[in-house]
Design a protein around this motif. Structure first.
Motif, short mmCIF file in Angstrom:
data_model
loop_
_atom_site.label_atom_id
_atom_site.label_comp_id
_atom_site.label_asym_id
_atom_site.label_seq_id
_atom_site.Cartn_x
_atom_site.Cartn_y
_atom_site.Cartn_z
N GLU A 301 30.20 44.02 14.95
CA GLU A 301 29.23 44.46 13.80
C GLU A 301 30.37 44.84 12.62
OE1 GLU A 301 27.30 48.25 14.57
OE2 GLU A 301 28.54 48.54 16.34
N LEU A 303 30.86 47.50 10.21
CA LEU A 303 30.73 49.03 10.05
C LEU A 303 30.63 49.34 8.50
CD1 LEU A 303 33.27 50.07 12.90
CD2 LEU A 303 31.04 49.63 13.00
N GLY A 311 35.82 54.35 14.31
CA GLY A 311 35.19 52.70 14.31
C GLY A 311 36.15 51.69 15.09
N ARG A 314 35.17 52.00 18.58
CA ARG A 314 33.72 51.47 18.85
C ARG A 314 33.87 50.01 18.91
NH1 ARG A 314 29.06 52.78 14.35
NH2 ARG A 314 27.42 51.36 15.12
#
Length: 325
Positions: A301, A303, A311, A314
């Motif tokens: 995705e 960010l 991040g 993640r």
């Protein structure tokens, strides 16, 4: 599963970020991973919020599963000094050559030698073992040059053919190619859902396949969320003005009478929706192009707040869910 993961991609697609996230994802359940940088940009140090990396393997992070991530910024001059010491036992004489500028001169007039040194250091880390016979690193992840140069960078045997047909350099190039063209290696491409990166990805994979280099996965980076469902996208693309005005009125934004709030919102909202619909259609077409490559595809995705250490973890967690790690 491959042990050497080479990550490439068009500039601006976030290949360094993906390489770092992949290293973290692989560092699970006690695994040791070496993250290698070969372009001298210190991008890994910036991502992990640490000081500039020296020419040594240094622990920089702990993976989500408890494994360890080490990093190495390979410097061609230091790699050549290692090489000269390993094969010719030059020691201090090699350092004297560096002071005279001979090493920089050698890697400049023979770019293929530079690539052999860079890839050779990574391949040595792949094969390195303890005295007990266990691999020092379970995985090595290389943040490699961009798509336009990746095949030439990895195909060091051909690059060195005219420079050294025999001797230690020739044998070193052959040893590197045995690793790079084996099942131990996988070359992954990072792309965005845009025409130029997707085309470069397709061209890069075609080149790798022609040279017999092993392809791995395609990572689609910075994927934006779908704001509208399929029906709403189609409605926006067709400019269904009356339906939008009625929906706004139903939502309590004033009546749909001429000049009312709902009426005034219709045109700018439809314009934004049309732009969104065009982007969705473009992304759908690019996904179809990537599907023709017949490689595993993973998505990360976008960010919106940028990439920081949180991040990065993640993204690593997202890769662990998608990748057969």
């Amino acid at each position: 599963m491959s042990r050497l993961h080479v990550v490439s991609g068009k500039g601006g697609t976030g290949k360094t970020t993906v390489a770092a996230a992949l290293a973290l994802a692989l560092a699970g359940e006690g695994k040791r991973v070496l993250l290698v940088e070969v372009e001298g940009r210190q991008g890994i140090a910036q991502l992990f919020e640490t000081g500039a990396l020296p020419y040594e393997e240094r622990k920089i992070a702990v993976g989500p599963g408890g494994g360890e991530v080490y990093a190495l910024a390979i410097d061609p001059e230091f790699a050549l000094l290692d090489y000269l010491h390993m094969f010719y036992k030059l020691g201090s004489a090699g350092r004297a050559l560096k002071k005279l500028g001979a090493i920089d001169f050698a890697t400049t007039i023979a770019p293929g030698l530079r690539d052999v040194l860079l890839t050779g250091k990574a391949c040595e880390a792949v094969r390195r073992k303890t005295r007990a016979g266990r691999f020092i690193y379970d995985y090595v992840v290389m943040d490699a040059p961009p798509t336009g140069r990746i095949t030439r960078f990895l195909n060091v045997n051909d690059e060195m053919a005219g420079l050294a047909r025999t001797g230690p350099i020739h044998h070193q190039a052959q040893a590197v190619m045995r690793v790079l063209k084996s099942a131990e290696t996988a070359v992954h491409m990072v792309t965005l859902l845009e025409e130029m990166p997707v085309q470069e990805t397709a061209d890069g994979i075609a080149e790798l396949r022609r040279e017999g280099l092993p392809t791995g996965s395609v990572v689609i980076n910075m994927v934006r969320p779908a704001i509208l469902g399929p029906e709403a996208v189609d409605a926006a693309a067709n400019g269904q003005r009356t339906a939008v005005a009625k929906a706004l009125s139903t939502a309590g934004l004033g009546g749909a009478r001429r000049g009312g709030l709902a009426e005034r919102l219709v045109d700018p909202l439809l314009e934004q929706a049309r732009e969104h619909a065009e982007r969705v259609a473009l992304e759908r077409a690019q996904r179809a192009e990537l599907a023709r490559l017949e490689l595993p595809t993973h998505e990360l995705e976008l960010l919106t707040d940028g990439i920081d250490l949180a991040g990065l973890y993640r993204l690593a967690a997202d890769l662990r869910k998608q990748w057969p790690i």
